[in-house]
Design a protein around this motif. Structure first.
Motif: not given
Ligand SMILES: Cc1cc2nc3c(=O)[nH]c(=O)nc-3n(C[C@H](O)[C@H](O)[C@H](O)COP(=O)(O)OP(=O)(O)OC[C@H]3O[C@@H](n4cnc5c(N)ncnc54)[C@H](O)[C@@H]3O)c2cc1C
Length: 557
Positions: A178, A340, A327, A40-41, A334, A19, A50, A21, A17
């Motif tokens: 994930s 993104l 991802h 899982k978190a 990066p 960004i 970012e 997802g 879940s």
């Protein structure tokens, strides 16, 4: 949320879940699908990734328009984020800043490049991801946090996901969002060993406080367009680069944190198992006095993360009843904040393909095949960009000329996002009518318009420049020779380069939005593309109206 006594049947299960997802779940739920995210978190939680760019923001805008979801618009500028995402602690990104460093020497004012553009954002991901997952839930998606997936069964009839507590969730389709966990790519043996990508780098990253404003550490510089600290800082050196992403760089900030990441070319800096990330960072600072000054009082507020080779790739991104988002199927580097962008380019058609599959109860792999091709093409393109970038770091003038190539493709991406057919692709028309026929969304061709790199022209051009850079790496030509070849390639590419001052390396301080040439050439481009460009370069025509709107928007900023 307790799973006890809950035996749901979902159209789509999304693993993760984050960004990506949450955005996909929001679209699917808004348009009537039953969606469950498994994570899982639990939010709020730390996440990396970012820095946004104007390209990312335009894609958020496109998704908002395409699927009639106003909340995605809130990610289209720094001011939108601050006004609409309550309590978020994001930073300002007004520019891409490149400061070239040589070992043992203070950073020289003649080796700086600033590319200033719109007021974009440094996302404090824990806040933004938390906000987005709540948006997804508001539209009807469900979220099970703190769960462990123990098994996934997929056959022609559907998907069964087993959780650690023994319960099983049934769905028609499953999407892997994930991230690095890459659950499905691992399960199906898709991960390439070693990765096919040419870029070979590793990263150390953390969040810090006490990082000094870089403007106070640099020698005076009257030509800068905006303060260096009002953007993403790239400290560049032979063999790598370091990002400094301040969240505390505007007057309303209550967040003292800076994101810091050191990215090292593995051929220059192989990983040593005997050195801790703290020791390695300290050793790095000892070589570069200006960076050392910036970090003299800095403290990390979370443990350093240190990766091995950060690139990974997958031979496939989909199979019977499942799709693996960017991802989770691959990652490059990066540099230039393209992560993104890749996710959003894939989500735009994937959401429509899944909605169509749910509508028709036809999840056939053939429907997703073109998207998979597109996704792999995007990976390879951004690999070329990252590979070229690392090579260019050998020398300031090489980096400076390569940055013009990157800037050109970035600008062309934005120009292409103004194309009328993209703007017209909305699931709801102006009268709120929801289009049942999703077929035009699923024609992957239209996405070729989103990034010039994805058409033949862009691809060929970037490859030609990369070839010259690879010759430098192989010792076949000097950096100076490569600079002159890259610049002549740039000039032969299009008249667009000739009229735009920012393409010239002598213009190290670029203020794109206030350059009249930028808008004049954008307008001219809209006519030119219709009249003269080769067919494959103009799958769609540029809209004069949208270009004018963009012009107005640019001036307002
Ligand atoms: C070092 C680094 C720097 C980056 N910088 C940028 C940048 O500046 N700009 C940019 O655009 N992109 C950047 N990226 C890429 C960016 O991080 C990704 O594009 C973005 O995070 C993708 O979001 P996601 O939702 O797919 O994955 P993530 O944000 O990683 O979310 C994955 C979610 O899945 C959950 N999960 C993981 N494993 C499991 C499991 N087994 N079961 C259930 N749930 C699970 C996690 O808890 C998490 O919530 C960077 C990436 C890295 C590695």
């Amino acid at each position: 949320m307790s799973l006890q006594g809950d035996s749901p049947q979902f159209d789509v299960v999304i693993l993760g879940s984050g960004i990506a997802g949450s955005i996909l779940a929001t679209i699917l739920a808004k348009h009537g699908s039953k969606v469950l995210m498994l994570d899982k978190a639990s939010h709020p939680r730390f996440a990396i990734g970012e820095a946004l760019t104007t390209h990312t923001e335009k894609l958020f805008s496109l998704l908002s328009h395409q699927y009639a979801i106003p909340e995605f618009k809130y990610l289209t500028s720094f001011d939108q984020v601050n006004q609409n995402i309550p309590g978020s602690s994001c930073g300002l990104k007004h520019s891409f800043n490149f400061l070239y460093h040589r070992q043992g020497q203070p950073q020289s004012s003649s080796e700086r490049v600033q590319l200033a553009g719109t007021r974009s954002t440094h996302l404090f991901r824990q806040d933004v991801d938390y906000y987005l997952v709540q948006v997804a839930e508001r539209y009807g998606a469900r979220l099970f946090s703190n769960v462990t997936v123990t098994d996934i069964d997929i056959d022609e009839h559907g998907v069964g996901v087993k959780l650690e507590d023994g319960r099983k969730i049934d769905s028609s389709y499953i999407v892997d969002a994930s991230g690095f966990s890459s659950i499905l790519a691992k399960k199906f043996g898709f991960k390439e060993q070693p990765s096919r990508f040419k870029t070979k780098s590793r990263t150390l990253f953390t969040h810090m406080t006490g990082v000094k404003d870089i403007d106070g550490c640099l020698s005076e510089d009257k030509d800068k367009v905006v303060p260096w600290n009002a953007g993403t800082i790239h400290h560049v050196f032979d063999g790598g680069w370091m990002w400094v992403i301040p969240f505390n760089n505007h007057e309303h900030s209550k967040n003292p944190v800076c994101s810091v990441g050191l990215n090292l070319n593995l051929s220059h800096f192989p990983k040593s198992e005997d050195t801790s990330p703290e020791q390695e960072f300290k050793h790095f600072l000892s070589k570069f006095p200006t960076i050392a000054d910036q970090f003299a009082n800095a403290q990390n507020i979370r443990p350093w993360a240190a990766t091995g080779r950060i690139q990974f790739s997958s031979s496939k991104c989909m199979g019977e009843r499942f799709y693996i988002l960017p991802h989770a199927s691959g990652f490059i580097d990066p540099i230039f904040s393209t992560g993104l962008i890749q996710s959003l380019i894939a989500i735009s058609p994937l959401a429509a393909l899944i909605l169509q599959a749910v509508q028709r109860n036809d999840y056939g792999m053939k429907n997703f095949a073109s998207l998979e091709q597109l996704q792999q093409k995007i990976f390879d393109h951004y690999d070329s960009i990252a590979n070229s970038t690392y090579i260019s770091f050998k020398d300031f003038s090489l980096m400076n000329s390569w940055l013009r190539v990157w800037l050109l493709q970035h600008t062309m991406s934005l120009a292409k996002l103004l194309w009328e057919p993209l703007q017209e692709l909305a699931i709801e028309d102006r009268n709120g009518y929801v289009h049942k026929d999703l077929s035009r969304f699923t024609e992957i061709d239209y996405l070729n318009a989103v990034d010039p790199a994805l058409d033949n022209w862009g691809n060929d051009y970037i490859r030609k420049v990369e070839t010259e850079l690879e010759k430098v790496e192989a010792g076949l030509i000097s950096s100076d020779e490569a600079v002159s070849r890259i610049l002549s390639l740039l000039h032969s590419t299009s008249w667009f380069c000739k009229v735009n001052r920012f393409i010239k390396p002598s213009h190290r301080y670029v203020d794109i939005l206030h350059s009249p040439w930028f808008y004049i050439s954008l307008l001219a481009y809209s006519f030119y593309s219709q009249l003269f460009l080769k067919k494959e370069v103009r799958p769609f025509k540029v809209s004069f109206k949208n270009t004018v709107n963009e012009l107005r928007w640019g001036i307002e900023v």
